[in-house]
Scaffold this active site. Structure first.
Site, short mmCIF file in Angstrom:
data_model
loop_
_atom_site.label_atom_id
_atom_site.label_comp_id
_atom_site.label_asym_id
_atom_site.label_seq_id
_atom_site.Cartn_x
_atom_site.Cartn_y
_atom_site.Cartn_z
N GLY A 197 12.33 77.54 -8.86
CA GLY A 197 11.71 78.54 -8.19
C GLY A 197 11.33 78.41 -6.68
N GLN A 211 4.43 80.34 -2.27
CA GLN A 211 5.81 80.32 -2.03
C GLN A 211 6.37 81.44 -0.86
OE1 GLN A 211 8.02 81.05 -5.54
NE2 GLN A 211 7.17 79.17 -6.56
N ASP A 216 -0.52 78.65 -12.67
CA ASP A 216 0.58 77.90 -13.29
C ASP A 216 -0.11 77.16 -14.64
OD1 ASP A 216 2.74 78.24 -11.96
OD2 ASP A 216 2.52 76.82 -11.01
N LYS A 268 7.48 84.43 -13.54
CA LYS A 268 7.42 82.85 -13.35
C LYS A 268 8.93 82.72 -14.18
CE LYS A 268 3.97 81.49 -11.10
NZ LYS A 268 4.04 80.75 -10.14
N ARG A 298 8.05 69.83 -1.14
CA ARG A 298 7.82 70.03 0.25
C ARG A 298 8.25 68.84 1.10
NH1 ARG A 298 4.93 73.63 -2.32
NH2 ARG A 298 4.15 75.58 -1.16
N ARG A 321 6.29 75.19 -19.33
CA ARG A 321 4.73 75.09 -19.55
C ARG A 321 4.58 75.70 -20.87
NH1 ARG A 321 2.77 72.88 -15.14
NH2 ARG A 321 4.12 73.37 -13.18
#
Length: 431
Positions: A90, A165, A315, A342, A24, A388
């Site tokens: 993403g 998102q 997440d 994801k 951001r 992850r």
């Protein structure tokens, strides 16, 4: 890459900059007029892709030192000369599409093989309702896609699933839309966009609605460059903390972790499982509360994770599942179907990886159940290029009876550069 059973982990480390805020910061800085000075930026591949995109849209982006960047915005986006390649990001591509939709520009967005498999209409749909035009170049709902922006009209959008998102993309487009744009969420999702918009000078309304909220934003508001201190990423801090919880004799401190209540669901869950997880030195950084977290080896017990907690920790379910493998009893994780879209189908991959390591797991369409006990390890886990999944199984390997390997560790750099060095610096055995 292989992780072996480790001696007790000891020490204090600093969490990498928060990934959500890093994306951001680059995008808002490019949209704003003037200079945005950034400290603590995460310098992973995903963020660097967003930084390149900000530059392609007309901003000047400079790296001043480790985690220190300067973004000079021109008060809007211009049409880029080439394709905006978002790599594996993403969050980056969806927020960039929202931002670009508000300007009279044409841009083609693309990404790597993994990003090309991820659905995009969840964002392009509402942006199209506002007036943006999209031309799919290969398959409907998948990158690459050409966006033509400008001339937007505000919408009232009601989300069926809480998603920061989608909310953020609509709000960024709403900045340059005619009228007042509203987004209503059934449950609260992370609010970094609302907080950061205010820091850049915009007025954002937030009104409670049941378990969620309604966010409103008037179009035509300019953003002004500002200074941003990016706090440590709780999603990244989760990995050394998890290792501290499961490797016998360990005590691991991660400093400067963001404690935004919409990002700490994992920590709440661990404490419910009996984790010795303490917080010290609470303070403010970048408009967010941060603190130093210490995890000590704990006898964990399985729990039922509340489904309404999913938005605050979506997440973190892979690393929760890895720690649940060492807990007594069952850890039930439901209402997390979002994990299947994801970077990979994270439910399927965690189920397969844990089973390969001798852990009892039951898979469901919208979740999974892990039954803890001794973890045999001894497997090479397929990660499908998902960082992850890779890091969660490497943490598992630090406490399993036999070594655990992952097949594609290179992508860890997308979100956590320096992961292996940090873990080994605490005493871990990853090579």
């Amino acid at each position: 890459m292989t992780a072996r059973r480790s001696p007790a982990l000891k020490g204090a480390v600093r969490a990498p900059g928060d990934k959500s805020m890093s994306h951001r910061t680059m995008i808002f800085g490019a949209m704003a007029t003037g200079v945005t000075e950034v400290e603590g930026l995460l310098e992973g591949d995903d963020i660097l892709a967003t930084a390149r995109a900000a530059e392609a849209f007309g901003a000047t982006v400079e790296r001043l030192g480790q985690g220190r960047w300067r973004v000079t915005g021109r008060g809007g986006f211009r049409s880029p000369d080439g394709v905006i390649d978002c790599g594996n990001a993403g969050t980056g591509v969806r927020l960039l599409m929202g931002a670009a939709a508000g300007y009279p520009v044409t841009a083609t967005f693309d990404g790597d093989g993994s990003l090309r498999k991820r659905p995009m209409k969840r964002v392009t749909g509402p942006l199209a309702d506002m007036g943006a035009r999209f031309r799919w170049q290969a398959a409907e709902d998948r990158l690459p896609v050409e966006l033509s922006g400008g001339g937007l009209t505000a919408i009232d959008y009601v989300q069926t699933v809480a998603s920061a998102q989608i909310k953020s993309a609509i709000l960024l487009a709403g900045l340059n839309a005619e009228g007042v744009t509203t987004v209503t969420e059934p449950e609260k999702s992370r609010d970094h966009t609302e907080r950061m918009l205010r820091a850049f000078g915009a007025e954002v309304g937030v009104e409670a609605q049941g378990d969620g909220w309604k966010i409103s934003l008037k179009g035509g508001q300019p953003l002004t460059g500002t200074a941003v201190a990016v706090p440590g990423d709780p999603s990244s801090a989760a990995f050394p903390l998890a290792a501290g919880l499961v490797v016998p004799g360990s005590e691991v401190t991660v400093e400067g972790v963001m404690l935004n209540p919409l990002r700490t669901g994992l920590f709440d869950t661990w404490r419910e499982m009996g984790a010795d997880l303490t917080t010290a030195n609470r303070r403010m950084a970048g408009g967010e509360e941060v603190g130093d977290l210490t995890a000590r080896h704990s006898a964990l017990k399985g729990v039922v994770v509340p489904e309404d907690r999913a938005a605050s920790m979506i997440d973190e379910y892979p690393i929760l599942a890895a720690t649940a493998a060492f807990a007594e009893g069952q850890t039930v994780m439901r209402g997390v179907g979002e994990m299947r879209v994801k970077e990979s189908d994270r439910i399927a991959l965690m189920v397969a990886g844990l089973r390969a390591c001798g852990v009892a797991v039951e898979e469901e369409p919208e979740g999974f159940i892990v039954t803890g006990g001794p973890v045999a390890g001894g497997a090479t886990v397929h990660t499908a290029h998902d960082h992850r999944i890779a890091m969660s199984h490497l943490v598992l390997g630090l406490a399993a009876d036999r070594a655990v390997a992952v097949d594609e560790p290179g992508m860890i750099a997308t979100s956590f550069p320096g992961f292996v060095e940090m873990m080994n610096g605490l005493g871990g055995l990853i090579e």
